[in-house]
Design an enzyme around this catalytic site. Structure first.
Site, PDB file in Angstrom:
ATOM      1  N   GLY A  42      34.444  23.769  58.488  1.00 31.75           N
ATOM      2  CA  GLY A  42      33.848  24.940  59.127  1.00 31.75           C
ATOM      3  C   GLY A  42      34.624  26.213  58.877  1.00 31.75           C
ATOM      4  O   GLY A  42      34.382  27.230  59.528  1.00 31.75           O
ATOM      5  N   GLY A  58      20.065  24.170  21.817  1.00 36.84           N
ATOM      6  CA  GLY A  58      20.160  22.800  22.309  1.00 36.84           C
ATOM      7  C   GLY A  58      21.545  22.206  22.169  1.00 36.84           C
ATOM      8  O   GLY A  58      21.995  21.440  23.036  1.00 36.84           O
ATOM      9  N   ARG A  85      24.453  29.921  11.667  1.00 37.53           N
ATOM     10  CA  ARG A  85      23.155  29.324  12.018  1.00 37.53           C
ATOM     11  C   ARG A  85      22.035  30.154  11.412  1.00 37.53           C
ATOM     12  O   ARG A  85      21.892  31.343  11.703  1.00 37.53           O
ATOM     13  CB  ARG A  85      23.018  29.268  13.546  1.00 37.53           C
ATOM     14  CG  ARG A  85      21.654  28.799  14.031  1.00 37.53           C
ATOM     15  CD  ARG A  85      21.470  27.304  13.817  1.00 37.53           C
ATOM     16  NE  ARG A  85      20.342  26.797  14.580  1.00 37.53           N
ATOM     17  CZ  ARG A  85      19.090  26.720  14.117  1.00 37.53           C
ATOM     18  NH1 ARG A  85      18.812  27.133  12.875  1.00 37.53           N
ATOM     19  NH2 ARG A  85      18.135  26.237  14.885  1.00 37.53           N
ATOM     20  N   GLU A 138      39.223  30.342  46.040  1.00 40.23           N
ATOM     21  CA  GLU A 138      40.157  31.455  46.195  1.00 40.23           C
ATOM     22  C   GLU A 138      39.442  32.747  46.603  1.00 40.23           C
ATOM     23  O   GLU A 138      39.853  33.839  46.217  1.00 40.23           O
ATOM     24  CB  GLU A 138      40.941  31.685  44.898  1.00 40.23           C
ATOM     25  CG  GLU A 138      41.652  30.480  44.344  1.00 40.23           C
ATOM     26  CD  GLU A 138      42.793  30.009  45.212  1.00 40.23           C
ATOM     27  OE1 GLU A 138      43.207  30.776  46.105  1.00 40.23           O
ATOM     28  OE2 GLU A 138      43.255  28.873  45.020  1.00 40.23           O
ATOM     29  N   GLY A 139      38.361  32.612  47.359  1.00 37.12           N
ATOM     30  CA  GLY A 139      37.616  33.773  47.810  1.00 37.12           C
ATOM     31  C   GLY A 139      36.338  33.945  47.016  1.00 37.12           C
ATOM     32  O   GLY A 139      36.369  34.265  45.831  1.00 37.12           O
ATOM     33  N   ILE A 176      40.621  20.358  48.613  1.00 37.25           N
ATOM     34  CA  ILE A 176      42.036  20.648  48.396  1.00 37.25           C
ATOM     35  C   ILE A 176      42.429  20.247  46.973  1.00 37.25           C
ATOM     36  O   ILE A 176      42.390  19.070  46.612  1.00 37.25           O
ATOM     37  CB  ILE A 176      42.914  19.906  49.415  1.00 37.25           C
ATOM     38  CG1 ILE A 176      42.438  20.212  50.847  1.00 37.25           C
ATOM     39  CG2 ILE A 176      44.367  20.277  49.215  1.00 37.25           C
ATOM     40  CD1 ILE A 176      42.403  21.680  51.204  1.00 37.25           C
ATOM     41  N   GLY A 183      35.865  27.966  55.445  1.00 43.11           N
ATOM     42  CA  GLY A 183      36.119  28.122  54.021  1.00 43.11           C
ATOM     43  C   GLY A 183      36.642  29.524  53.771  1.00 43.11           C
ATOM     44  O   GLY A 183      37.844  29.792  53.809  1.00 43.11           O
ATOM     45  N   ILE A 202      22.953  31.162  22.879  1.00 42.20           N
ATOM     46  CA  ILE A 202      23.084  31.406  21.441  1.00 42.20           C
ATOM     47  C   ILE A 202      23.160  30.091  20.671  1.00 42.20           C
ATOM     48  O   ILE A 202      22.615  29.970  19.567  1.00 42.20           O
ATOM     49  CB  ILE A 202      24.318  32.289  21.163  1.00 42.20           C
ATOM     50  CG1 ILE A 202      24.068  33.717  21.682  1.00 42.20           C
ATOM     51  CG2 ILE A 202      24.665  32.307  19.680  1.00 42.20           C
ATOM     52  CD1 ILE A 202      25.293  34.611  21.651  1.00 42.20           C
TER      53      ILE A 202
END
Length: 390
Positions: free
Chosen positions: A133, A341, A269, A364-365, A161, A135, A338
């Site tokens: 509860g 598949g 490509r 970390e936020g 953790i 974070g 880019i």
């Protein structure tokens, strides 16, 4: 005039780490991908330690550790630069000779028992503040530590953790005075695993598995309080602040590597008779990615510079963390597009980076917390527009 050039020493260190990553770590990427497909850890037991010792031969040991503890103490800017280089590979590697910054706040006895063995690589700790509860709102933690004679009894649960499954001790943040709140009511405890806490892995979309830590009447001696009683939240913010330039630095390194892959693929490509690099749709994705990466890089190095100067860096750190995380996620999405598949397949590491980098916008936020912090600083005048260097 602002000088953005690196010193000869900084350039030499950056190039040495870049060479080490290319020659020693990147060749392990195929093995790491194969291990992940087979449900095994990315690196075999002992491989990380072996890599760390090889890096030590190059002089990279304790890069952020004070010289009095055998480290190089290279400073925040160089630390950020080197994490950009480490970010170019997804192989889970960290330099040895490192300990969480808040462990240096310990007593001499605590340093002997926890700090020095961690630096030497004989012990491993984990930072335990996040709860089911609580974070982003770390002030809302519910884990309690109750005084009982010369001991404290800890009850509660921590989740997500990092290194919680491997650690032999935890830096646990618990409420010691519920009437005082975060300012004076939360303390940090050094809690050995053999004191009774247990961990359970939490499976995620990424390769690593964070842990849930369970504390059920875990008894901890009073001498294991890290820092001052009641002022653990200040330590927590010190720990978190360090990660807010390391994370975007690592994100920048990953984004640069990914963009390089996209450029190479676009040139080779062929579609409809010409390389896809000739199409404006591809060119714009490459251009946008480069601009965003360069912006994130400069913001990250600026934040690290403020930390190194001892300036109030929280605003710059939030800006860097938010920008770096978002940029890396935009870039990996474009690079996958880019590649088509093949980018979506497990034959290439793009899909792995796609999963791994998504975490950067959460831990970390979160993005939302960073935006809240940035907006609050501007609205209340803590940060001002039009200033350079604070």
């Amino acid at each position: 005039m602002i000088d953005f050039s690196l010193s000869d020493e900084q350039r030499m260190m950056r190039d040495s780490v870049r060479s080490f990553v290319a020659k020693e770590i990147m060749p392990l990427e195929t093995q790491v991908l194969r291990n992940e497909r087979e449900g095994r850890p990315g690196l075999e037991p002992g491989q990380l330690r072996d890599l760390q010792l090889r890096a030590k031969n190059f002089g990279f040991w304790g890069i952020f550790t004070p010289e009095q503890y055998g480290g190089a103490d290279l400073g925040a800017v160089m630390n950020a630069i080197l994490h950009i280089e480490l970010g170019r590979t997804f192989v889970p590697f960290t330099f040895g000779g490192y300990a969480d910054n808040i462990l240096f706040s310990g007593t001499e006895e605590q340093k002997r028992e926890y700090l020095l063995p961690t630096i030497a690589g004989d012990r491993q700790g984990c930072f335990a503040i996040t709860e089911p509860g609580a974070g982003s709102d770390a002030t809302n933690i519910r884990t309690r530590a109750t005084r009982d004679g010369d001991d404290w009894v800890i009850n509660g649960e921590k989740i997500f953790i990092t290194n919680g499954n491997e650690a032999d001790f935890a830096m646990v943040f618990a409420v010691t005075d519920p009437d005082k709140g975060a300012a004076g009511g939360i303390s940090c405890f050094l809690v050995d695993r053999d004191m009774g806490w247990r961990s359970q892995p939490i499976l995620t979309m990424g390769e690593g598995a964070p842990a849930s830590l369970i504390f059920d009447n875990v008894r901890v001696p009073n001498r294991n309080i890290l820092g001052e009683l009641g002022w653990g939240f200040k330590l927590a913010m010190k720990w978190i602040g360090n990660g807010r330039y390391v994370i975007p630095a690592t994100a920048v390194g990953a984004a640069e590597r990914l963009l390089g892959m996209a450029i190479e693929h676009a040139k080779n490509r062929v579609s409809m008779g010409q390389p896809i690099a000739e199409y404006q749709a591809i060119q714009w994705q490459i251009a946008d990615s480069h601009v965003e990466i360069e912006s994130a890089k400069l913001l990250t190095l600026f934040a690290a510079w403020q930390v190194e100067q001892g300036a109030e860096a929280r605003h710059a750190l939030s800006v860097a963390k938010l920008t770096g995380a978002i940029t890396a996620n935009k870039v990996v999405d474009r690079v996958m597009q880019i590649h088509g598949g093949m980018g979506y397949s497990k034959e290439l590491p793009i899909e792995r980076w796609y999963r791994e980098l998504r975490l950067y916008r959460i831990y970390e936020g979160t993005d939302e917390i960073q935006r809240r912090t940035i907006a609050r600083n501007l609205l209340k005048g803590y940060a001002k527009l039009g200033q350079i260097g604070g």
